[in-house]
Design a protein around this motif. Structure first.
Motif, PDB file in Angstrom:
ATOM      1  N   ARG A 229      -4.839   2.641  -0.111  1.00  0.00           N
ATOM      2  CA  ARG A 229      -5.973   1.755  -0.382  1.00  0.00           C
ATOM      3  C   ARG A 229      -6.765   1.492   0.893  1.00  0.00           C
ATOM      4  O   ARG A 229      -7.998   1.466   0.871  1.00  0.00           O
ATOM      5  CB  ARG A 229      -5.480   0.439  -0.968  1.00  0.00           C
ATOM      6  CG  ARG A 229      -6.598  -0.496  -1.304  1.00  0.00           C
ATOM      7  CD  ARG A 229      -6.117  -1.713  -2.035  1.00  0.00           C
ATOM      8  NE  ARG A 229      -7.203  -2.670  -2.135  1.00  0.00           N
ATOM      9  CZ  ARG A 229      -7.047  -3.936  -2.440  1.00  0.00           C
ATOM     10  NH1 ARG A 229      -5.857  -4.401  -2.699  1.00  0.00           N
ATOM     11  NH2 ARG A 229      -8.076  -4.735  -2.501  1.00  0.00           N
TER      12      ARG A 229
ATOM     13  N   ARG B 294      -8.853   4.561   1.561  1.00  0.00           N
ATOM     14  CA  ARG B 294      -9.945   4.666   0.579  1.00  0.00           C
ATOM     15  C   ARG B 294     -11.023   3.619   0.827  1.00  0.00           C
ATOM     16  O   ARG B 294     -12.218   3.912   0.761  1.00  0.00           O
ATOM     17  CB  ARG B 294      -9.376   4.516  -0.832  1.00  0.00           C
ATOM     18  CG  ARG B 294     -10.427   4.684  -1.916  1.00  0.00           C
ATOM     19  CD  ARG B 294      -9.896   4.360  -3.306  1.00  0.00           C
ATOM     20  NE  ARG B 294      -9.698   2.915  -3.427  1.00  0.00           N
ATOM     21  CZ  ARG B 294      -8.549   2.341  -3.793  1.00  0.00           C
ATOM     22  NH1 ARG B 294      -7.497   3.067  -4.071  1.00  0.00           N
ATOM     23  NH2 ARG B 294      -8.453   1.025  -3.883  1.00  0.00           N
ATOM     24  N   ASP B 295     -10.611   2.375   1.115  1.00  0.00           N
ATOM     25  CA  ASP B 295     -11.561   1.280   1.288  1.00  0.00           C
ATOM     26  C   ASP B 295     -12.017   1.100   2.736  1.00  0.00           C
ATOM     27  O   ASP B 295     -12.800   0.206   3.035  1.00  0.00           O
ATOM     28  CB  ASP B 295     -10.958  -0.034   0.773  1.00  0.00           C
ATOM     29  CG  ASP B 295     -10.696   0.002  -0.722  1.00  0.00           C
ATOM     30  OD1 ASP B 295     -11.245   0.880  -1.417  1.00  0.00           O
ATOM     31  OD2 ASP B 295      -9.928  -0.850  -1.195  1.00  0.00           O
TER      32      ASP B 295
END
Length: 97
Positions: free
Chosen positions: A29, A32-33
């Motif tokens: 995450r 991705r972020d």
């Protein structure tokens, strides 16, 4: 001891597999972020105990339930078909004070 019912809070102790899954998910995450993984929460480690909410019970297996584990961070961990016990991968009732 009472049997687990929906919405009750118990204490769940992480296994090494739980910790690996949580940390891997957080790292993915973060990538991705495009944020620091520390922003998502403290590192999960086997043997750490967290509060968890009973989200499903299994009447055929006394004490077996699915749990939503409330981690030290912005996410949660789903622990399925867990039973009451004192070793990692099991849940216990919170101590009475």
């Amino acid at each position: 001891m009472p049997k687990p019912t929906l919405g009750r809070t118990v204490h769940y102790t992480l296994t090494q597999d739980d910790a690996n899954t949580i940390n891997r998910r957080r790292a993915g995450r973060a990538t991705r972020d495009r944020i620091d993984v520390e922003t998502l929460g403290n590192r999960a480690e086997a043997g750490h105990t967290y509060p968890a909410t009973v989200v499903r019970t299994w009447p055929g297996t006394p004490g077996a339930c699915n749990l939503q584990v409330h981690l030290d961070g912005v996410d949660a961990h789903w622990a399925t078909s867990r039973v009451e016990g004192t070793v990692p991968g099991t849940w216990t009732w919170p101590p009475r004070s």
